[in-house]
Design a protein around this motif. Structure first.
Motif, PDB file in Angstrom:
ATOM      1  N   PRO A 152       0.803  -1.219   0.000  1.00 24.49           N
ATOM      2  CA  PRO A 152       0.000   0.000   0.000  1.00 24.49           C
ATOM      3  C   PRO A 152       0.840   1.274   0.000  1.00 24.49           C
ATOM      4  CG  PRO A 152      -0.141  -1.092   2.133  1.00 24.49           C
ATOM      5  CD  PRO A 152       0.632  -1.996   1.223  1.00 24.49           C
ATOM      6  N   VAL A 153       2.068   1.198   0.442  1.00 21.16           N
ATOM      7  CA  VAL A 153       2.918   2.384   0.519  1.00 21.16           C
ATOM      8  C   VAL A 153       3.494   2.720  -0.855  1.00 21.16           C
ATOM      9  CG1 VAL A 153       4.993   3.357   1.559  1.00 21.16           C
ATOM     10  CG2 VAL A 153       3.479   1.901   2.927  1.00 21.16           C
ATOM     11  N   THR A 154       4.125   1.747  -1.501  1.00 16.61           N
ATOM     12  CA  THR A 154       4.803   2.007  -2.776  1.00 16.61           C
ATOM     13  C   THR A 154       3.960   1.652  -3.988  1.00 16.61           C
ATOM     14  OG1 THR A 154       5.809  -0.188  -2.860  1.00 16.61           O
ATOM     15  CG2 THR A 154       7.041   1.555  -1.715  1.00 16.61           C
ATOM     16  N   GLY A 155       2.950   0.825  -3.811  1.00 18.87           N
ATOM     17  CA  GLY A 155       2.123   0.400  -4.932  1.00 18.87           C
ATOM     18  C   GLY A 155       2.707  -0.781  -5.682  1.00 18.87           C
ATOM     19  N   GLN A 156       3.841  -1.309  -5.235  1.00 16.12           N
ATOM     20  CA  GLN A 156       4.432  -2.468  -5.894  1.00 16.12           C
ATOM     21  C   GLN A 156       3.554  -3.685  -5.678  1.00 16.12           C
ATOM     22  OE1 GLN A 156       8.297  -2.313  -3.979  1.00 16.12           O
ATOM     23  NE2 GLN A 156       9.218  -1.849  -5.972  1.00 16.12           N
ATOM     24  N   THR A 157       3.546  -4.584  -6.666  1.00 12.06           N
ATOM     25  CA  THR A 157       2.703  -5.772  -6.579  1.00 12.06           C
ATOM     26  C   THR A 157       3.544  -7.033  -6.732  1.00 12.06           C
ATOM     27  OG1 THR A 157       2.265  -5.715  -8.950  1.00 12.06           O
ATOM     28  CG2 THR A 157       0.685  -4.586  -7.519  1.00 12.06           C
ATOM     29  N   TRP A 158       2.925  -8.167  -6.364  1.00 11.07           N
ATOM     30  CA  TRP A 158       3.538  -9.481  -6.507  1.00 11.07           C
ATOM     31  C   TRP A 158       2.448 -10.467  -6.863  1.00 11.07           C
ATOM     32  CZ3 TRP A 158       4.114 -13.624  -2.441  1.00 11.07           C
ATOM     33  CH2 TRP A 158       4.955 -14.652  -2.877  1.00 11.07           C
ATOM     34  N   THR A 159       2.738 -11.361  -7.803  1.00 14.72           N
ATOM     35  CA  THR A 159       1.749 -12.328  -8.275  1.00 14.72           C
ATOM     36  C   THR A 159       1.601 -13.519  -7.359  1.00 14.72           C
ATOM     37  OG1 THR A 159       3.377 -13.530  -9.586  1.00 14.72           O
ATOM     38  CG2 THR A 159       2.191 -11.736 -10.688  1.00 14.72           C
ATOM     39  N   GLY A 160       2.549 -13.702  -6.462  1.00 13.05           N
ATOM     40  CA  GLY A 160       2.515 -14.880  -5.609  1.00 13.05           C
ATOM     41  C   GLY A 160       3.359 -16.007  -6.172  1.00 13.05           C
ATOM     42  N   ARG A 161       3.998 -15.749  -7.303  1.00 13.60           N
ATOM     43  CA  ARG A 161       4.866 -16.749  -7.928  1.00 13.60           C
ATOM     44  C   ARG A 161       6.321 -16.316  -7.784  1.00 13.60           C
ATOM     45  NH1 ARG A 161       2.014 -18.487 -13.612  1.00 13.60           N
ATOM     46  NH2 ARG A 161       0.050 -19.169 -12.706  1.00 13.60           N
ATOM     47  N   GLY A 162       7.188 -17.296  -7.675  1.00 16.38           N
ATOM     48  CA  GLY A 162       8.603 -16.989  -7.575  1.00 16.38           C
ATOM     49  C   GLY A 162       8.977 -16.515  -6.179  1.00 16.38           C
ATOM     50  N   LEU A 163      10.143 -15.924  -6.079  1.00 22.09           N
ATOM     51  CA  LEU A 163      10.633 -15.438  -4.789  1.00 22.09           C
ATOM     52  C   LEU A 163       9.820 -14.239  -4.324  1.00 22.09           C
ATOM     53  CD1 LEU A 163      14.473 -15.574  -5.448  1.00 22.09           C
ATOM     54  CD2 LEU A 163      13.123 -17.174  -4.097  1.00 22.09           C
ATOM     55  N   LYS A 164       9.667 -14.128  -3.028  1.00 25.91           N
ATOM     56  CA  LYS A 164       8.968 -12.971  -2.471  1.00 25.91           C
ATOM     57  C   LYS A 164       9.834 -11.733  -2.679  1.00 25.91           C
ATOM     58  CE  LYS A 164       6.469 -15.351   1.200  1.00 25.91           C
ATOM     59  NZ  LYS A 164       7.093 -16.634   1.486  1.00 25.91           N
ATOM     60  N   PRO A 165       9.220 -10.626  -3.078  1.00 28.05           N
ATOM     61  CA  PRO A 165      10.002  -9.401  -3.243  1.00 28.05           C
ATOM     62  C   PRO A 165      10.499  -8.884  -1.888  1.00 28.05           C
ATOM     63  CG  PRO A 165       7.676  -9.001  -3.682  1.00 28.05           C
ATOM     64  CD  PRO A 165       7.829 -10.455  -3.469  1.00 28.05           C
ATOM     65  N   LYS A 166      11.527  -8.053  -1.946  1.00 32.97           N
ATOM     66  CA  LYS A 166      12.155  -7.561  -0.709  1.00 32.97           C
ATOM     67  C   LYS A 166      11.187  -6.768   0.154  1.00 32.97           C
ATOM     68  CE  LYS A 166      16.820  -7.724  -2.436  1.00 32.97           C
ATOM     69  NZ  LYS A 166      18.060  -7.068  -2.711  1.00 32.97           N
ATOM     70  N   TRP A 167      10.309  -5.970  -0.473  1.00 34.88           N
ATOM     71  CA  TRP A 167       9.376  -5.179   0.318  1.00 34.88           C
ATOM     72  C   TRP A 167       8.447  -6.080   1.128  1.00 34.88           C
ATOM     73  CZ3 TRP A 167       4.247  -6.019  -0.634  1.00 34.88           C
ATOM     74  CH2 TRP A 167       3.891  -6.509  -1.901  1.00 34.88           C
ATOM     75  N   LEU A 168       8.077  -7.224   0.535  1.00 39.84           N
ATOM     76  CA  LEU A 168       7.189  -8.156   1.237  1.00 39.84           C
ATOM     77  C   LEU A 168       7.957  -8.930   2.307  1.00 39.84           C
ATOM     78  CD1 LEU A 168       4.377  -9.338   1.502  1.00 39.84           C
ATOM     79  CD2 LEU A 168       4.950 -10.972  -0.293  1.00 39.84           C
ATOM     80  N   GLN A 169       9.170  -9.321   2.004  1.00 37.54           N
ATOM     81  CA  GLN A 169       9.989 -10.018   2.998  1.00 37.54           C
ATOM     82  C   GLN A 169      10.207  -9.138   4.224  1.00 37.54           C
ATOM     83  OE1 GLN A 169      13.608 -11.185   1.074  1.00 37.54           O
ATOM     84  NE2 GLN A 169      12.642 -12.789  -0.149  1.00 37.54           N
ATOM     85  N   ALA A 170      10.486  -7.863   3.999  1.00 36.53           N
ATOM     86  CA  ALA A 170      10.723  -6.945   5.111  1.00 36.53           C
ATOM     87  C   ALA A 170       9.457  -6.769   5.943  1.00 36.53           C
ATOM     88  CB  ALA A 170      11.203  -5.595   4.589  1.00 36.53           C
ATOM     89  N   ALA A 171       8.320  -6.651   5.283  1.00 35.05           N
ATOM     90  CA  ALA A 171       7.061  -6.479   6.007  1.00 35.05           C
ATOM     91  C   ALA A 171       6.717  -7.729   6.807  1.00 35.05           C
ATOM     92  CB  ALA A 171       5.935  -6.148   5.030  1.00 35.05           C
ATOM     93  N   LEU A 172       6.933  -8.890   6.230  1.00 33.02           N
ATOM     94  CA  LEU A 172       6.655 -10.136   6.943  1.00 33.02           C
ATOM     95  C   LEU A 172       7.588 -10.292   8.138  1.00 33.02           C
ATOM     96  CD1 LEU A 172       6.074 -12.565   3.930  1.00 33.02           C
ATOM     97  CD2 LEU A 172       4.350 -11.571   5.433  1.00 33.02           C
ATOM     98  N   ALA A 173       8.844  -9.887   7.980  1.00 29.88           N
ATOM     99  CA  ALA A 173       9.798  -9.939   9.093  1.00 29.88           C
ATOM    100  C   ALA A 173       9.401  -8.962  10.188  1.00 29.88           C
ATOM    101  CB  ALA A 173      11.210  -9.632   8.597  1.00 29.88           C
TER     102      ALA A 173
END
Length: 101
Positions: free
Chosen positions: A70-91
């Motif tokens: 929601p901050v940057t607007g970047q998206t992820w399809t759920g396939r492949g490696l998790k993007p860094k923004w998502l890894q950081a948020a999950l951590a």
């Protein structure tokens, strides 16, 4: 008892016979493959698995995004490696459902 020179000569003769036998076997195998290719109308591309009749199952279609930052607007399809923004948020304690579209 045989001398070293005699044994080395025998070894050289055996290695020559082995090389000749390998060369003959290889030529026979190539002849058989060529005969089978001619019989069935096969090409080198058929043997390599590059048949023109094969079509990609995906067809090159893009996959819709399933998660969004929601901050940057970047998206992820759920396939492949998790993007860094998502890894950081999950951590940081967030869950995957927090980013679901």
């Amino acid at each position: 008892m045989e001398s070293i020179q005699e044994l080395l000569a025998q070894k050289a003769a055996l290695e020559k016979r082995i090389a000749d036998a390998q060369r003959t076997a290889k030529a026979d195998a190539i002849a058989k493959v060529k005969a089978l290719m001619a019989e069935y109308g096969l090409t080198a591309a058929d043997l390599a698995g590059k048949s023109p009749a094969v079509v990609k199952a995906e067809g090159g279609k893009k996959v819709a995004a399933k998660y969004k930052d929601p901050v940057t607007g970047q998206t992820w399809t759920g396939r492949g490696l998790k993007p860094k923004w998502l890894q950081a948020a999950l951590a940081g304690g967030k869950t995957l459902e927090d980013f679901a579209l």
